[in-house]
Design a protein around this motif. Structure first.
Motif, PDB file in Angstrom:
ATOM      1  N   VAL A 219       0.886  -1.091   0.047  1.00 45.95           N
ATOM      2  CA  VAL A 219      -0.171   0.149  -0.039  1.00 45.95           C
ATOM      3  C   VAL A 219       0.936   1.314  -0.066  1.00 45.95           C
ATOM      4  CG1 VAL A 219      -1.520   1.430   1.359  1.00 45.95           C
ATOM      5  CG2 VAL A 219      -2.017  -1.240   1.024  1.00 45.95           C
ATOM      6  N   PHE A 220       2.000   1.308   0.792  1.00 46.43           N
ATOM      7  CA  PHE A 220       2.820   2.406   0.986  1.00 46.43           C
ATOM      8  C   PHE A 220       3.809   2.195  -0.146  1.00 46.43           C
ATOM      9  CE2 PHE A 220       6.880   3.897   2.957  1.00 46.43           C
ATOM     10  CZ  PHE A 220       6.739   5.394   2.534  1.00 46.43           C
ATOM     11  N   THR A 221       4.564   1.238  -0.436  1.00 43.21           N
ATOM     12  CA  THR A 221       5.744   1.069  -1.190  1.00 43.21           C
ATOM     13  C   THR A 221       5.321   0.870  -2.839  1.00 43.21           C
ATOM     14  OG1 THR A 221       5.742  -1.473  -0.627  1.00 43.21           O
ATOM     15  CG2 THR A 221       7.184  -0.006   0.621  1.00 43.21           C
ATOM     16  N   GLY A 222       4.245   0.486  -3.039  1.00 43.42           N
ATOM     17  CA  GLY A 222       3.827   0.050  -4.452  1.00 43.42           C
ATOM     18  C   GLY A 222       3.885   1.557  -5.203  1.00 43.42           C
ATOM     19  N   LEU A 223       4.161   1.224  -6.491  1.00 40.80           N
ATOM     20  CA  LEU A 223       4.339   2.072  -7.474  1.00 40.80           C
ATOM     21  C   LEU A 223       5.448   3.330  -7.281  1.00 40.80           C
ATOM     22  CD1 LEU A 223       0.575   2.533  -8.748  1.00 40.80           C
ATOM     23  CD2 LEU A 223       2.333   1.050  -9.505  1.00 40.80           C
ATOM     24  N   GLY A 224       6.630   2.888  -7.025  1.00 40.92           N
ATOM     25  CA  GLY A 224       7.676   3.912  -7.117  1.00 40.92           C
ATOM     26  C   GLY A 224       8.463   4.284  -5.778  1.00 40.92           C
TER      27      GLY A 224
ATOM     28  N   ALA B 202      13.058   6.081 -11.285  1.00 38.97           N
ATOM     29  CA  ALA B 202      14.357   6.073 -11.136  1.00 38.97           C
ATOM     30  C   ALA B 202      14.747   7.193 -10.249  1.00 38.97           C
ATOM     31  CB  ALA B 202      14.850   6.019 -12.683  1.00 38.97           C
ATOM     32  N   ALA B 203      14.163   8.267 -10.340  1.00 35.63           N
ATOM     33  CA  ALA B 203      14.429   9.589  -9.650  1.00 35.63           C
ATOM     34  C   ALA B 203      14.179   9.329  -8.188  1.00 35.63           C
ATOM     35  CB  ALA B 203      13.299  10.667  -9.981  1.00 35.63           C
ATOM     36  N   ALA B 204      13.248   8.243  -7.857  1.00 36.88           N
ATOM     37  CA  ALA B 204      12.995   7.993  -6.476  1.00 36.88           C
ATOM     38  C   ALA B 204      14.397   7.197  -5.845  1.00 36.88           C
ATOM     39  CB  ALA B 204      11.783   7.193  -6.167  1.00 36.88           C
ATOM     40  N   HIS B 205      14.838   6.633  -6.775  1.00 34.12           N
ATOM     41  CA  HIS B 205      15.926   5.556  -6.311  1.00 34.12           C
ATOM     42  C   HIS B 205      17.180   6.447  -6.212  1.00 34.12           C
ATOM     43  CE1 HIS B 205      19.035   2.517  -6.471  1.00 34.12           C
ATOM     44  NE2 HIS B 205      19.916   3.055  -7.481  1.00 34.12           N
ATOM     45  N   GLU B 206      17.556   7.330  -7.274  1.00 35.66           N
ATOM     46  CA  GLU B 206      18.563   8.184  -7.310  1.00 35.66           C
ATOM     47  C   GLU B 206      18.706   9.391  -5.981  1.00 35.66           C
ATOM     48  OE1 GLU B 206      18.434   9.558 -11.278  1.00 35.66           O
ATOM     49  OE2 GLU B 206      18.898   7.527 -12.056  1.00 35.66           O
ATOM     50  N   THR B 207      17.253  10.079  -6.043  1.00 37.62           N
ATOM     51  CA  THR B 207      17.029  11.170  -4.945  1.00 37.62           C
ATOM     52  C   THR B 207      17.337  10.580  -3.673  1.00 37.62           C
ATOM     53  OG1 THR B 207      15.949  12.393  -6.723  1.00 37.62           O
ATOM     54  CG2 THR B 207      15.726  12.951  -4.100  1.00 37.62           C
ATOM     55  N   GLY B 208      16.521   9.430  -3.428  1.00 39.39           N
ATOM     56  CA  GLY B 208      16.527   8.956  -2.224  1.00 39.39           C
ATOM     57  C   GLY B 208      17.955   8.373  -1.748  1.00 39.39           C
ATOM     58  N   GLY B 209      18.780   7.909  -2.614  1.00 35.85           N
ATOM     59  CA  GLY B 209      20.178   7.563  -2.505  1.00 35.85           C
ATOM     60  C   GLY B 209      20.895   8.838  -1.851  1.00 35.85           C
ATOM     61  N   ARG B 210      20.770   9.963  -2.733  1.00 34.49           N
ATOM     62  CA  ARG B 210      21.424  10.977  -2.355  1.00 34.49           C
ATOM     63  C   ARG B 210      20.984  11.392  -0.880  1.00 34.49           C
ATOM     64  NH1 ARG B 210      21.106  12.282  -7.911  1.00 34.49           N
ATOM     65  NH2 ARG B 210      18.990  13.460  -7.325  1.00 34.49           N
ATOM     66  N   LEU B 211      19.709  11.831  -0.599  1.00 30.85           N
ATOM     67  CA  LEU B 211      19.185  12.129   0.568  1.00 30.85           C
ATOM     68  C   LEU B 211      19.752  11.227   1.669  1.00 30.85           C
ATOM     69  CD1 LEU B 211      15.505  13.151  -0.058  1.00 30.85           C
ATOM     70  CD2 LEU B 211      17.453  14.819   0.997  1.00 30.85           C
ATOM     71  N   LEU B 212      19.843   9.947   1.629  1.00 32.11           N
ATOM     72  CA  LEU B 212      20.435   8.962   2.724  1.00 32.11           C
ATOM     73  C   LEU B 212      21.699   9.400   3.050  1.00 32.11           C
ATOM     74  CD1 LEU B 212      19.667   6.745   4.449  1.00 32.11           C
ATOM     75  CD2 LEU B 212      20.159   5.168   2.843  1.00 32.11           C
ATOM     76  N   GLY B 213      22.628   9.614   1.890  1.00 28.96           N
ATOM     77  CA  GLY B 213      23.879  10.125   2.024  1.00 28.96           C
ATOM     78  C   GLY B 213      23.927  11.159   2.821  1.00 28.96           C
TER      79      GLY B 213
END
Length: 424
Positions: free
Chosen positions: A244-249, A329-340
């Motif tokens: 419900v939360f994780t689906g679709l990106g 793809a933006a979620a993956h890339e932006t999330g990685g930078r924010l986490l870093g």
């Protein structure tokens, strides 16, 4: 942070006391930004109710919804069908791994979970009527209806009566916040517990979240979802994934199960479907489940607004927008930078227990709920609207976040944590 308590209102709120009007009142939203009634602008790191994945005011989605309202708003799906519903189901089949699924539409995540449980019960009525029990996990959360709360494993839902046909077995995940909790030994222990329940009970269905949202913003240890899939296969159990939360990106993949190459028998999803324009949820059911349902059986579900034509049109437009803008793809890339960025500044800092994330679902776990509440207020004043879950500050911004907005969000959260911890 605007308290809102000075305003008399007839409004009741979810998960709050009946007369609690604390918190900001918003008047506009655009892209990654919200504006409250005092004119204060904040980056929306909550994505509405975690459902405005593409950002506020996406014209493609709003226009599709408005256009369909003018053409045909709704038909009763138990009596007839709409073209937008057909188109949406076909569009969802284009997502890798779901080409043979059938999609059942509802309104909310809670409805999707209830429907998944109903379909699994119907399956077992044909395959083995003794397997009525369900295995869920603590501290999982699966919705706010009576049935969904009985399936959840959180203190705030523990008093809800059990409404399942069989028993609910709650398996304790523990807290995956320290390095040892992510070890192969922890995974092996959980898989062993699940194996023991399936071997010694009437359980035929296993329900799990790939990411514990309300349970503290916790990603399951890498490999655990695959372990659960293998144990389910070993005992012939159905695996139902609550996406419900994780689906679709949200996690940087269309569905979180993709990260581990897992395929659920049934997948419930909702929040990403219409970008917050209207209510819609879905359950993806695989062909191996469908072909074993009793001949002539009827799935007894449906609500007045289930699969409205306008909602389905908005959902198709949302999927088109996500594909056109590369939102996953933006979620993956932006999330990685924010986490870093958050990890470099806060991991190991005074008052901080953990910094973790999975795509655009990030968490800063602090040493008390009181501190987390104070951090949320200070961050808001600085310009970041975050979500508090107990002692954890959660960040789930939209995928449209720009580089500058990304930097601002990280800076506001880091500054708020340091300011609050230093002042205690």
């Amino acid at each position: 942070m605007n308290s809102g308590e000075e305003t008399a209102s007839a409004l009741g709120r979810p998960w709050r006391a009946p007369r609690d009007h604390s918190g900001p009142t918003f008047v506009t939203g655009r892209g990654a930004w919200l504006v409250d009634r005092n004119g204060h602008r904040v980056i929306d790191a909550t994505s509405g109710a975690l459902n405005v994945f593409c950002g506020h005011g996406v014209e493609r989605v709003v226009d599709a919804y408005a256009s369909q309202l003018r053409t045909l708003a709704h038909v009763d799906m138990s009596q007839g069908l709409s073209e937008p519903a057909h188109r949406l189901a076909d569009r969802l089949r284009e997502i890798p791994g779901h080409g043979d699924d059938r999609f059942f539409f509802g309104n909310s995540g809670s409805e999707a979970i209830e429907l998944a449980v109903k379909i699994s019960s119907l399956y077992w009525s044909a395959v083995d009527s003794r397997r009525t029990d369900i295995v869920t996990f603590e501290p999982g959360y699966h919705g706010s209806t009576a049935l969904c709360q009985s399936l959840s494993g959180l203190p705030q839902t523990s008093s809800t009566p059990d409404r399942c046909a069989g028993s609910v077995h709650h398996l304790d995940f523990g807290e995956f916040t320290g390095p040892g909790r992510r070890s192969p030994e922890a995974r092996s222990h959980i898989a062993g517990q699940l194996r023991a329940i399936l071997a010694g009970s009437a359980a035929g269905t296993v329900l799990v979240e790939p990411f514990l949202n309300v349970g503290g913003g916790i990603r399951l240890p890498e490999g655990l979802l695959g372990d659960i899939r293998r144990v389910c296969d070993e005992y012939g159990a159905l695996l139902v994934l609550d996406e419900v939360f994780t689906g679709l990106g949200r996690t940087g993949a269309w569905f979180a199960q993709e990260h581990e190459g897992v395929r659920a028998d049934l997948t419930a999803f909702s929040k990403g479907l219409t970008n917050g324009v209207c209510a819609l949820s879905a359950v993806a059911v695989g062909e191996p489940v469908l072909e074993r349902l009793p001949t002539g059986s009827v799935v007894t579900y449906g609500h007045t607004m289930s699969a409205s034509a306008a909602a389905c049109a908005a959902a198709s437009a949302t999927l088109e927008h996500m594909s056109a803008t590369g939102a996953v793809a933006a979620a993956h890339e932006t999330g990685g930078r924010l986490l870093g960025a958050l990890g470099r500044e806060l991991r190991g800092a005074d008052g901080v227990l953990d910094v973790r994330g999975h795509g655009l679902a990030l968490s800063v776990e602090l040493d008390s709920a009181h501190i987390a509440g104070s951090v949320q207020h200070v961050a808001y004043d600085l310009g970041a609207y975050t979500r508090q879950q107990g002692r954890t500050i959660m960040l789930a911004p939209p995928a449209c976040l720009s580089g500058e907005e990304e930097d601002r969000l990280a800076d506001h959260v880091v500054t708020a944590v340091r300011k609050v911890v230093a002042a205690r």
